[in-house]
Design a protein around this motif. Structure first.
Motif, mmCIF file in Angstrom:
data_model
loop_
_atom_site.group_PDB
_atom_site.id
_atom_site.type_symbol
_atom_site.label_atom_id
_atom_site.label_comp_id
_atom_site.label_asym_id
_atom_site.label_seq_id
_atom_site.Cartn_x
_atom_site.Cartn_y
_atom_site.Cartn_z
ATOM 1 N N ARG A 76 109.324 63.849 15.580
ATOM 2 C CA ARG A 76 108.141 64.500 16.135
ATOM 3 C C ARG A 76 106.981 64.484 15.161
ATOM 4 O O ARG A 76 105.825 64.561 15.561
ATOM 5 N N MET A 77 107.301 64.408 13.875
ATOM 6 C CA MET A 77 106.249 64.361 12.858
ATOM 7 C C MET A 77 106.553 63.219 11.906
ATOM 8 O O MET A 77 107.706 62.975 11.567
ATOM 9 N N SER A 92 100.480 60.570 13.894
ATOM 10 C CA SER A 92 101.684 60.853 14.677
ATOM 11 C C SER A 92 102.643 59.677 14.496
ATOM 12 O O SER A 92 102.215 58.580 14.109
ATOM 13 N N ASP A 97 103.860 57.863 16.751
ATOM 14 C CA ASP A 97 103.395 56.792 17.645
ATOM 15 C C ASP A 97 102.238 56.011 17.026
ATOM 16 O O ASP A 97 102.166 54.792 17.167
ATOM 17 N N GLN A 98 101.347 56.696 16.339
ATOM 18 C CA GLN A 98 100.240 56.003 15.677
ATOM 19 C C GLN A 98 100.762 55.066 14.591
ATOM 20 O O GLN A 98 100.290 53.937 14.454
#
Length: 194
Positions: A86-87, A162, A164-165
């Motif tokens: 998540r992080m 993030s 995803d980034q």
């Protein structure tokens, strides 16, 4: 300067040099793009034998034991979905990846170090929002000064990425070796057939 710092920064175990297997999550996406989620062929065979993965593509090479012969897997899919973090972890590698292995002051590529935007001696902390990738000359030039005192500017503000980034940035750095069987599962600006 060395222009392939991004690829040399990632360690390549000897076992990955011959017949690595691309590892996909249960949703058929790579676990990571940079470094690309690869297993040595031995790990892929072991996971297949233990029914932890499904083999969806193979090399034209076989290995044998006294009782079994198996073609080496080139693409495997995990049977159980691995939930992404998540992080993003605050590591040197992730910092360089966030900044695309580019100095955030002058834009040069190559050997990188990192710099505290607000120097630690002036209360700056070691956080995503205060640390950027920097080439050695810019790091020395800025030294213990603030951006205003040094007359330098950041190319983009430092921020917490993030996961995803980071994955999306990782797609910009394909590895030196891509087996043909992997291409359907990797999306590095591939031209689509009409």
């Amino acid at each position: 300067m060395n222009t392939d710092f991004s690829t040399s920064f990632v360690r390549s175990p000897a076992a990955l040099r011959e017949h690595p297997a691309l590892v996909l999550n249960a949703d058929f996406r790579p676990l990571s793009y940079f470094p690309l989620s690869l297993w040595p062929w031995q790990e892929a065979v072991k996971a297949a034998w233990l029914d932890r993965v499904q083999i969806i593509a193979e090399y034209d090479v076989t290995v044998r034991s006294p009782s079994t012969e198996i073609r080496l897997p080139s693409v495997v899919v995990l049977r159980d979905y691995v939930k992404p973090a998540r992080m993003a972890a605050f590591t040197r590698f992730n910092l360089f990846l966030r900044d695309e292995f580019t100095c955030q002051y002058c834009g040069s590529r190559g050997e990188m170090t990192f710099d505290h935007v607000v120097p630690r001696s002036r209360g700056g902390r070691t956080t995503w929002e205060n640390v950027v990738a920097s080439c050695s000359p810019c790091n020395l030039r800025k030294g213990n000064k603030t951006l205003k005192q040094s007359g330098m500017k950041l190319r983009k503000p430092a921020m917490r990425p993030s996961p995803d980034q980071l994955q999306n940035v990782g797609r910009k750095f394909p590895p030196n070796f891509l087996h043909d069987s992997w291409l359907d599962y990797l999306y590095w600006d591939a031209e689509l057939d009409a």
